[in-house]
Design an enzyme around this catalytic site. Structure first.
Site, PDB file in Angstrom:
ATOM      1  N   THR A  63       0.832  -1.207   0.000  1.00  0.00           N
ATOM      2  CA  THR A  63       0.000   0.000   0.000  1.00  0.00           C
ATOM      3  C   THR A  63       0.865   1.255   0.000  1.00  0.00           C
ATOM      4  OG1 THR A  63      -0.036  -0.095   2.423  1.00  0.00           O
ATOM      5  CG2 THR A  63      -1.910  -1.066   1.274  1.00  0.00           C
ATOM      6  N   ASP A  93       4.418   0.851   1.872  1.00  0.00           N
ATOM      7  CA  ASP A  93       5.576   1.360   1.124  1.00  0.00           C
ATOM      8  C   ASP A  93       5.807   2.837   1.456  1.00  0.00           C
ATOM      9  OD1 ASP A  93       7.529   1.818  -0.769  1.00  0.00           O
ATOM     10  OD2 ASP A  93       6.220   1.517  -2.507  1.00  0.00           O
ATOM     11  N   ARG A  94       6.019   3.113   2.754  1.00  0.00           N
ATOM     12  CA  ARG A  94       6.133   4.506   3.206  1.00  0.00           C
ATOM     13  C   ARG A  94       7.515   5.102   2.937  1.00  0.00           C
ATOM     14  NH1 ARG A  94       7.228   8.618   4.475  1.00  0.00           N
ATOM     15  NH2 ARG A  94       6.459  10.104   6.024  1.00  0.00           N
ATOM     16  N   LYS A  95       8.486   4.238   2.670  1.00  0.00           N
ATOM     17  CA  LYS A  95       9.865   4.696   2.407  1.00  0.00           C
ATOM     18  C   LYS A  95      10.307   5.753   3.413  1.00  0.00           C
ATOM     19  CE  LYS A  95       9.771   3.847  -2.599  1.00  0.00           C
ATOM     20  NZ  LYS A  95       8.318   3.726  -2.837  1.00  0.00           N
ATOM     21  N   ILE A  97      12.497   8.069   5.464  1.00  0.00           N
ATOM     22  CA  ILE A  97      13.784   8.666   5.086  1.00  0.00           C
ATOM     23  C   ILE A  97      13.974   9.935   5.910  1.00  0.00           C
ATOM     24  CG2 ILE A  97      12.682   9.680   3.027  1.00  0.00           C
ATOM     25  CD1 ILE A  97      15.493   9.557   1.684  1.00  0.00           C
ATOM     26  N   ASP A  98      14.396   9.763   7.160  1.00  0.00           N
ATOM     27  CA  ASP A  98      14.594  10.933   8.011  1.00  0.00           C
ATOM     28  C   ASP A  98      15.471  10.536   9.183  1.00  0.00           C
ATOM     29  OD1 ASP A  98      14.259  13.522   9.141  1.00  0.00           O
ATOM     30  OD2 ASP A  98      12.291  13.652   8.189  1.00  0.00           O
ATOM     31  N   ASN A 101      14.790   9.934  15.244  1.00  0.00           N
ATOM     32  CA  ASN A 101      13.746  10.424  16.143  1.00  0.00           C
ATOM     33  C   ASN A 101      12.434  10.681  15.392  1.00  0.00           C
ATOM     34  OD1 ASN A 101      12.910  11.538  18.775  1.00  0.00           O
ATOM     35  ND2 ASN A 101      12.797  13.464  17.635  1.00  0.00           N
ATOM     36  N   ARG A 247       0.441  -1.211 -11.754  1.00  0.00           N
ATOM     37  CA  ARG A 247      -0.466  -0.959 -12.880  1.00  0.00           C
ATOM     38  C   ARG A 247      -0.648  -2.155 -13.789  1.00  0.00           C
ATOM     39  NH1 ARG A 247       2.532   4.586 -14.181  1.00  0.00           N
ATOM     40  NH2 ARG A 247       4.128   3.414 -13.030  1.00  0.00           N
TER      41      ARG A 247
HETATM   42  O1  S5P Z   1      12.414   1.444  -7.044  1.00  0.00           O
HETATM   43  C1  S5P Z   1      11.221   1.379  -6.819  1.00  0.00           C
HETATM   44  C2  S5P Z   1      10.730   1.128  -5.538  1.00  0.00           C
HETATM   45  C3  S5P Z   1       9.358   1.053  -5.336  1.00  0.00           C
HETATM   46  S1  S5P Z   1       8.796   0.609  -3.767  1.00  0.00           S
HETATM   47  N1  S5P Z   1      10.312   1.523  -7.842  1.00  0.00           N
HETATM   48  C4  S5P Z   1       8.969   1.451  -7.651  1.00  0.00           C
HETATM   49  O2  S5P Z   1       8.219   1.561  -8.627  1.00  0.00           O
HETATM   50  N2  S5P Z   1       8.452   1.264  -6.373  1.00  0.00           N
HETATM   51  C5  S5P Z   1       7.005   1.224  -6.115  1.00  0.00           C
HETATM   52  O3  S5P Z   1       6.459   0.115  -6.810  1.00  0.00           O
HETATM   53  C6  S5P Z   1       6.217   2.450  -6.568  1.00  0.00           C
HETATM   54  O4  S5P Z   1       6.096   3.385  -5.517  1.00  0.00           O
HETATM   55  C7  S5P Z   1       4.875   1.874  -6.939  1.00  0.00           C
HETATM   56  O5  S5P Z   1       4.043   1.766  -5.807  1.00  0.00           O
HETATM   57  C8  S5P Z   1       5.198   0.459  -7.412  1.00  0.00           C
HETATM   58  C9  S5P Z   1       5.322   0.314  -8.915  1.00  0.00           C
HETATM   59  O6  S5P Z   1       4.097   0.531  -9.529  1.00  0.00           O
HETATM   60  P1  S5P Z   1       3.850   0.173 -11.081  1.00  0.00           P
HETATM   61  O7  S5P Z   1       2.453   0.622 -11.319  1.00  0.00           O
HETATM   62  O8  S5P Z   1       4.856   0.930 -11.888  1.00  0.00           O
HETATM   63  O9  S5P Z   1       4.031  -1.323 -11.184  1.00  0.00           O
END
Ligand code: S5P
Length: 278
Positions: A63, A93-95, A97-98, A101, A247
Protein backbone atom coordinates in the site's frame (compact mmCIF):
# COMPACT_ATOMS: atom_id res chain seq x y z
CA UNK A 1 22.60 -15.27 -6.35
CA UNK A 2 22.79 -16.86 -2.91
CA UNK A 3 22.51 -20.59 -2.36
CA UNK A 4 19.44 -19.81 -0.21
CA UNK A 5 17.57 -18.41 -3.19
CA UNK A 6 17.95 -21.75 -5.01
CA UNK A 7 16.05 -23.44 -2.17
CA UNK A 8 12.28 -23.88 -2.14
CA UNK A 9 10.30 -21.35 -0.09
CA UNK A 10 9.22 -24.17 2.22
CA UNK A 11 12.82 -25.08 3.07
CA UNK A 12 13.73 -21.44 3.61
CA UNK A 13 10.68 -21.11 5.88
CA UNK A 14 11.86 -23.98 8.05
CA UNK A 15 15.39 -22.63 8.37
CA UNK A 16 14.71 -18.95 8.74
CA UNK A 17 15.28 -17.38 12.18
CA UNK A 18 12.94 -14.44 11.54
CA UNK A 19 9.30 -15.29 12.38
CA UNK A 20 7.80 -12.93 9.82
CA UNK A 21 10.02 -14.15 6.97
CA UNK A 22 9.12 -17.69 7.94
CA UNK A 23 5.45 -16.79 7.66
CA UNK A 24 5.99 -15.05 4.34
CA UNK A 25 7.70 -18.10 2.82
CA UNK A 26 4.98 -20.36 4.22
CA UNK A 27 2.33 -18.20 2.56
CA UNK A 28 4.20 -18.33 -0.77
CA UNK A 29 4.49 -22.10 -0.57
CA UNK A 30 0.88 -22.67 0.52
CA UNK A 31 -0.67 -20.35 -2.07
CA UNK A 32 1.91 -21.04 -4.78
CA UNK A 33 2.50 -17.39 -5.41
CA UNK A 34 5.33 -14.90 -5.21
CA UNK A 35 3.20 -11.95 -6.29
CA UNK A 36 2.92 -8.73 -4.34
CA UNK A 37 0.32 -6.42 -5.76
CA UNK A 38 1.04 -2.74 -5.44
CA UNK A 39 -2.48 -1.46 -4.82
CA UNK A 40 -1.90 2.19 -5.69
CA UNK A 41 -5.56 3.20 -5.72
CA UNK A 42 -6.91 6.30 -4.06
CA UNK A 43 -10.05 5.29 -2.15
CA UNK A 44 -10.65 2.78 0.64
CA UNK A 45 -13.41 1.12 -1.34
CA UNK A 46 -11.12 0.48 -4.32
CA UNK A 47 -8.35 -0.78 -2.04
CA UNK A 48 -10.57 -3.21 -0.14
CA UNK A 49 -12.27 -4.35 -3.30
CA UNK A 50 -8.90 -5.11 -4.94
CA UNK A 51 -7.59 -6.82 -1.81
CA UNK A 52 -10.63 -9.08 -1.70
CA UNK A 53 -10.60 -9.98 -5.39
CA UNK A 54 -6.83 -10.46 -5.71
CA UNK A 55 -6.31 -11.85 -2.20
CA UNK A 56 -6.37 -15.55 -3.17
CA UNK A 57 -3.52 -15.06 -5.67
CA UNK A 58 -1.06 -12.87 -3.78
CA UNK A 59 1.43 -13.29 -0.94
CA UNK A 60 1.57 -9.60 -0.01
CA UNK A 61 -0.39 -6.45 -0.67
CA UNK A 62 1.67 -3.28 -0.90
CA UNK A 63 0.00 0.00 0.00
CA UNK A 64 0.76 3.70 -0.23
CA UNK A 65 -1.69 4.53 2.53
CA UNK A 66 -1.07 8.29 2.21
CA UNK A 67 -2.52 8.38 -1.31
CA UNK A 68 -5.97 7.36 -0.06
CA UNK A 69 -8.33 10.33 -0.03
CA UNK A 70 -10.45 8.79 2.73
CA UNK A 71 -8.09 6.90 5.07
CA UNK A 72 -9.92 5.97 8.28
CA UNK A 73 -10.45 3.26 10.85
CA UNK A 74 -12.47 1.41 8.22
CA UNK A 75 -9.38 1.21 6.00
CA UNK A 76 -7.34 -0.44 8.74
CA UNK A 77 -9.99 -2.87 9.95
CA UNK A 78 -11.05 -3.76 6.40
CA UNK A 79 -7.52 -4.45 5.21
CA UNK A 80 -6.60 -6.40 8.33
CA UNK A 81 -9.68 -8.59 8.00
CA UNK A 82 -8.95 -9.31 4.34
CA UNK A 83 -5.32 -10.14 5.15
CA UNK A 84 -6.60 -12.77 7.58
CA UNK A 85 -9.31 -14.02 5.23
CA UNK A 86 -6.94 -14.56 2.31
CA UNK A 87 -3.71 -15.15 4.23
CA UNK A 88 -1.51 -12.37 2.87
CA UNK A 89 0.80 -9.86 4.53
CA UNK A 90 0.50 -6.07 4.36
CA UNK A 91 3.47 -3.98 3.27
CA UNK A 92 3.22 -0.21 3.66
CA UNK A 93 5.58 1.36 1.12
CA UNK A 94 6.13 4.51 3.21
CA UNK A 95 9.86 4.70 2.41
CA UNK A 96 10.91 6.28 5.68
CA UNK A 97 13.78 8.67 5.09
CA UNK A 98 14.59 10.93 8.01
CA UNK A 99 16.49 11.12 11.28
CA UNK A 100 15.83 8.34 13.76
CA UNK A 101 13.75 10.42 16.14
CA UNK A 102 11.32 11.41 13.37
CA UNK A 103 10.90 8.01 11.75
CA UNK A 104 10.10 6.41 15.09
CA UNK A 105 7.10 8.77 15.39
CA UNK A 106 6.09 8.25 11.76
CA UNK A 107 6.15 4.48 12.18
CA UNK A 108 4.57 3.96 15.57
CA UNK A 109 1.57 6.20 16.27
CA UNK A 110 0.82 9.29 14.22
CA UNK A 111 -2.10 9.81 11.86
CA UNK A 112 -1.49 6.64 9.86
CA UNK A 113 -0.72 4.21 12.75
CA UNK A 114 1.48 2.20 10.41
CA UNK A 115 2.93 -0.17 13.03
CA UNK A 116 -0.58 -1.23 13.96
CA UNK A 117 -1.52 -2.77 10.63
CA UNK A 118 1.56 -3.07 8.35
CA UNK A 119 3.59 -6.26 8.79
CA UNK A 120 6.30 -4.91 6.52
CA UNK A 121 7.69 -1.40 6.11
CA UNK A 122 10.63 -0.02 4.15
CA UNK A 123 13.19 2.73 4.50
CA UNK A 124 15.93 4.42 2.55
CA UNK A 125 19.40 4.44 4.10
CA UNK A 126 20.16 7.92 2.79
CA UNK A 127 20.12 9.28 6.36
CA UNK A 128 22.71 6.68 7.43
CA UNK A 129 22.66 3.80 9.86
CA UNK A 130 20.56 5.68 12.44
CA UNK A 131 17.33 5.21 10.52
CA UNK A 132 17.62 1.42 10.62
CA UNK A 133 18.73 1.47 14.24
CA UNK A 134 15.77 3.69 15.19
CA UNK A 135 13.13 1.54 13.50
CA UNK A 136 14.66 -1.66 14.89
CA UNK A 137 14.73 -0.10 18.34
CA UNK A 138 11.04 0.81 18.21
CA UNK A 139 10.10 -2.69 17.10
CA UNK A 140 12.09 -4.33 19.87
CA UNK A 141 11.01 -2.02 22.68
CA UNK A 142 9.11 -3.75 25.53
CA UNK A 143 6.00 -1.63 24.95
CA UNK A 144 5.82 -2.35 21.21
CA UNK A 145 2.84 -4.72 21.11
CA UNK A 146 3.40 -6.36 17.71
CA UNK A 147 6.66 -8.11 18.56
CA UNK A 148 8.20 -10.40 15.96
CA UNK A 149 5.29 -9.93 13.57
CA UNK A 150 6.92 -6.87 12.00
CA UNK A 151 9.86 -6.44 9.61
CA UNK A 152 11.79 -3.91 7.53
CA UNK A 153 12.94 -3.94 3.93
CA UNK A 154 15.78 -1.66 2.93
CA UNK A 155 15.30 0.24 -0.32
CA UNK A 156 18.69 -0.67 -1.78
CA UNK A 157 18.04 0.26 -5.41
CA UNK A 158 15.33 2.03 -7.38
CA UNK A 159 13.76 1.29 -10.73
CA UNK A 160 13.39 4.86 -11.92
CA UNK A 161 15.60 6.25 -14.65
CA UNK A 162 18.73 7.96 -13.33
CA UNK A 163 18.29 6.49 -9.84
CA UNK A 164 21.05 7.52 -7.45
CA UNK A 165 20.45 4.46 -5.26
CA UNK A 166 23.53 2.68 -6.62
CA UNK A 167 27.16 1.97 -5.68
CA UNK A 168 28.06 3.11 -2.17
CA UNK A 169 24.39 3.62 -1.29
CA UNK A 170 23.52 0.03 -2.21
CA UNK A 171 26.59 -1.23 -0.39
CA UNK A 172 25.56 0.64 2.78
CA UNK A 173 22.10 -0.92 2.45
CA UNK A 174 23.61 -4.38 2.57
CA UNK A 175 25.88 -3.40 5.44
CA UNK A 176 23.01 -2.18 7.62
CA UNK A 177 20.87 -5.18 6.70
CA UNK A 178 23.65 -7.45 7.93
CA UNK A 179 24.08 -5.44 11.09
CA UNK A 180 20.35 -5.33 11.98
CA UNK A 181 19.35 -8.65 10.52
CA UNK A 182 16.86 -9.40 13.29
CA UNK A 183 14.45 -6.71 12.12
CA UNK A 184 15.67 -6.29 8.53
CA UNK A 185 14.02 -8.97 6.39
CA UNK A 186 15.68 -8.04 3.12
CA UNK A 187 15.69 -5.56 0.31
CA UNK A 188 13.76 -3.77 -2.35
CA UNK A 189 16.17 -4.18 -5.23
CA UNK A 190 16.27 -5.12 -8.87
CA UNK A 191 18.52 -8.15 -8.23
CA UNK A 192 20.00 -10.34 -5.51
CA UNK A 193 22.55 -8.47 -3.39
CA UNK A 194 24.27 -11.30 -1.56
CA UNK A 195 27.41 -10.91 -3.64
CA UNK A 196 27.86 -7.32 -2.44
CA UNK A 197 31.01 -7.13 -0.34
CA UNK A 198 30.52 -4.89 2.66
CA UNK A 199 33.36 -3.14 4.48
CA UNK A 200 32.00 -3.21 8.00
CA UNK A 201 29.93 -6.34 8.40
CA UNK A 202 30.43 -9.85 7.11
CA UNK A 203 27.66 -12.03 5.74
CA UNK A 204 26.39 -14.67 8.16
CA UNK A 205 26.84 -18.19 6.87
CA UNK A 206 23.09 -18.75 6.86
CA UNK A 207 22.32 -15.31 5.35
CA UNK A 208 18.93 -15.36 3.67
CA UNK A 209 17.60 -11.90 2.90
CA UNK A 210 14.33 -11.68 1.02
CA UNK A 211 14.47 -9.79 -2.27
CA UNK A 212 11.38 -7.87 -3.40
CA UNK A 213 11.60 -6.45 -6.92
CA UNK A 214 9.39 -3.63 -8.16
CA UNK A 215 9.09 -2.34 -11.69
CA UNK A 216 7.51 -5.55 -12.94
CA UNK A 217 5.17 -5.49 -15.91
CA UNK A 218 4.31 -8.03 -18.58
CA UNK A 219 3.26 -5.66 -21.31
CA UNK A 220 5.12 -2.38 -20.88
CA UNK A 221 8.78 -1.28 -20.80
CA UNK A 222 8.17 1.83 -18.73
CA UNK A 223 6.05 4.93 -18.26
CA UNK A 224 6.43 8.59 -19.20
CA UNK A 225 7.78 9.52 -15.76
CA UNK A 226 10.90 7.39 -15.75
CA UNK A 227 9.60 4.07 -14.43
CA UNK A 228 11.49 1.12 -16.00
CA UNK A 229 10.02 -2.36 -16.16
CA UNK A 230 11.21 -5.91 -16.44
CA UNK A 231 9.07 -9.04 -16.70
CA UNK A 232 8.23 -11.36 -13.79
CA UNK A 233 10.51 -14.00 -15.32
CA UNK A 234 13.52 -11.72 -15.64
CA UNK A 235 13.02 -10.36 -12.10
CA UNK A 236 13.00 -13.88 -10.64
CA UNK A 237 16.00 -14.89 -12.75
CA UNK A 238 17.92 -11.93 -11.36
CA UNK A 239 17.19 -12.97 -7.80
CA UNK A 240 13.76 -11.61 -6.83
CA UNK A 241 11.93 -13.78 -4.31
CA UNK A 242 8.80 -11.67 -4.63
CA UNK A 243 7.72 -9.64 -7.64
CA UNK A 244 5.82 -6.41 -7.08
CA UNK A 245 3.44 -5.28 -9.79
CA UNK A 246 1.10 -2.30 -9.69
CA UNK A 247 -0.47 -0.96 -12.88
CA UNK A 248 0.28 -4.18 -14.74
CA UNK A 249 -2.33 -5.78 -12.47
CA UNK A 250 -4.73 -3.21 -11.01
CA UNK A 251 -5.03 -1.15 -14.21
CA UNK A 252 -5.50 -4.20 -16.47
CA UNK A 253 -8.95 -4.63 -18.04
CA UNK A 254 -9.45 -7.65 -15.77
CA UNK A 255 -7.19 -7.46 -12.68
CA UNK A 256 -8.05 -11.01 -11.59
CA UNK A 257 -6.99 -12.43 -14.95
CA UNK A 258 -3.86 -10.28 -14.82
CA UNK A 259 -2.84 -11.37 -11.33
CA UNK A 260 -3.25 -15.00 -12.37
CA UNK A 261 -0.88 -14.41 -15.29
CA UNK A 262 1.76 -12.73 -13.11
CA UNK A 263 1.38 -15.51 -10.58
CA UNK A 264 1.86 -18.20 -13.19
CA UNK A 265 4.91 -16.60 -14.79
CA UNK A 266 6.43 -15.75 -11.41
CA UNK A 267 5.84 -19.26 -10.09
CA UNK A 268 7.21 -21.00 -13.16
CA UNK A 269 10.36 -18.87 -13.06
CA UNK A 270 10.75 -19.71 -9.38
CA UNK A 271 10.36 -23.44 -10.06
CA UNK A 272 12.96 -23.20 -12.80
CA UNK A 273 15.33 -21.40 -10.43
CA UNK A 274 15.08 -24.03 -7.73
CA UNK A 275 15.42 -26.73 -10.38
CA UNK A 276 12.01 -28.27 -9.75
CA UNK A 277 10.02 -29.91 -12.55
CA UNK A 278 6.91 -28.02 -13.59
O1 S5P B 1 12.41 1.44 -7.04
C1 S5P B 1 11.22 1.38 -6.82
C2 S5P B 1 10.73 1.13 -5.54
C3 S5P B 1 9.36 1.05 -5.34
S1 S5P B 1 8.80 0.61 -3.77
N1 S5P B 1 10.31 1.52 -7.84
C4 S5P B 1 8.97 1.45 -7.65
O2 S5P B 1 8.22 1.56 -8.63
N2 S5P B 1 8.45 1.26 -6.37
C5 S5P B 1 7.01 1.22 -6.12
O3 S5P B 1 6.46 0.12 -6.81
C6 S5P B 1 6.22 2.45 -6.57
O4 S5P B 1 6.10 3.38 -5.52
C7 S5P B 1 4.88 1.87 -6.94
O5 S5P B 1 4.04 1.77 -5.81
C8 S5P B 1 5.20 0.46 -7.41
C9 S5P B 1 5.32 0.31 -8.92
O6 S5P B 1 4.10 0.53 -9.53
P1 S5P B 1 3.85 0.17 -11.08
O7 S5P B 1 2.45 0.62 -11.32
O8 S5P B 1 4.86 0.93 -11.89
O9 S5P B 1 4.03 -1.32 -11.18
Amino acid sequence: MSSASRQPYGVRAQRHPNALVKRLFEIAEAKKTNVTVSADVTTTKELLDLADRLGPYIAVIKTHIDILSDFSEETITGLTKLAEKHNFLIFEDRKFIDIGNTVQKQYHGGALRISEWAHIINCSVLPGEGIVEALAQTASSPDFPYGPDRGLLILAEMTSKGSLATGEYTKASVDYARKYRGFVMGFISTRALTEVQTDVTTAAEDEDFVVFTTGVNLSSKGDKLGQQYQTPRSAIERGADFIIAGRGIYAAPDPVEAVKQYRQEGWEAYLARIGASQ
